[in-house]
Design an enzyme around this catalytic site. Sequence first.
Site: not given
Ligand code: GLY
Ligand code: MN
Ligand code: MN
Length: 438
Positions: A40, A241, A258, A269, A348, A352, A359, A382, A386, A403, A405
């Site tokens: 529900d 993630h 992030d 982002d 990574h 993007h 994304h 970004e 790591y 990171r 970004e």
């Molecule tokens: N927050 C996801 C990325 O940086 O791609």
């Molecule tokens: Mn991000």
């Molecule tokens: Mn990103």
Amino acid sequence: MPVCIDKAEFKARREHLLSLIGPNSVAIIPAASEVTRSRDTDYAFRQDSDFYYLTGFNEPDAVLVLSTHSETPSTLFCLNKDKLAEIWHGRRIGFEKAKKDYLFDQTCALSELTEQLLNLVNGQQILFYAQGTYPSFDDKVWSLLGTLRSNRTLKAPTTIKDISALIHEMRLFKSPAEVNIMRKACEISAQGHIRAMQFATPGATEYQLEAELHHHYAMHGARHPAYGTIVGGGDNANILHYTDNCDALNDGDLVLIDSGCELQGYAADITRTFPVNGQFSEPQAQLYNIVLAAQEAAFTEVKPGGSLAKANKLAMTVLTQGLIDLGILQGELHELLASQACKAFYMHGLGHWLGLDVHDVGDYKQDEKERSFEPGMVLTIEPGLYISLDAKAPEQYQGIGIRIEDNLLVTEQGYENLTQSVPKSISEIETLMSLKAN
Ligand code: GLY
Ligand code: MN
Ligand code: MN
């Protein structure tokens, strides 16, 4: 310029898409449906990005049909007005008001979808439809085609094409109104990061920093984050993630955040990494400055004619040299670049597209080659490093994840950094953090 998109812009997008699908064609673009969270209760409704881009209409289960053959090129099907349903679940615009407010040529009650869709698709040569996106809607479309094929007085389209690529190419280039919203989304998010930095302190939990960010977003007009906020202290930053956000922050650790808000559907982002206690240790500062230098190198390729691949090459050169200098990688730079050795610590991609989806959509290649940047594109840059607790690296670097970004709009001259207000150099971060909010 007001921070919203005029309904005339949505109409112009539909007209442009109609010109792209060509004669004797019909396109069907369904909205998203509500998704059950548990008995529900539903997840917060999020409109389908393609549907939203073409309509600005935010109710579930609606359907947009574009037809180059009919006197009514754009038709919206939406939920019927229903007093009881509206008492329980919320107001509905209704098809009569939707026509006027959203500038459609025709609107119909959703209850008429099956019958009217048959009329709109019958006799057209090409059906544009993104099959596989919504399996339950696919069933409706296959059943429609079945009816058209089995009835000798009707004629089914002979070709089915995916509509997505056409819409996604449009979405890749942001209009001035979209850029305006994204600037605002980025600024709200930037200030949220500043707030979180000022609240960080040993003993606070990751989810408390998350709450500071989300509070700031909501208090500035952006109710939802654009994606699951990541707040990772210490070794948690090495989980790319990580969204558990459940641990306490430790004195002496870094914390990676992030996070970005969603404003009128558009995502920001941003990632920043900073010391929980406000002071970088020497090994943290060494790694941090390598990532920052990699990002700065990548920025120089963000201009018309540059590309993500070229920017990544520059970033990887800086990261690899930095890792050699710290004794984390051993060998010759050119050999380590050839073997992509730094990928053990930078798993990574560099960035993007960014827009209605975090994304965002749009091809990264053109004619099999890396796509060049063009004005109006928005992307993230970004880079990261790591070094997990069990990584093969000198002990002082283990348990550090970094990171950085930012969100960049490609301009005629180069780029505009939409997220530059969040401090990024070590001295800027340490100065800000010495001015604690609490
Ligand atoms: N927050 C996801 C990325 O940086 O791609
Ligand atoms: Mn991000
Ligand atoms: Mn990103």
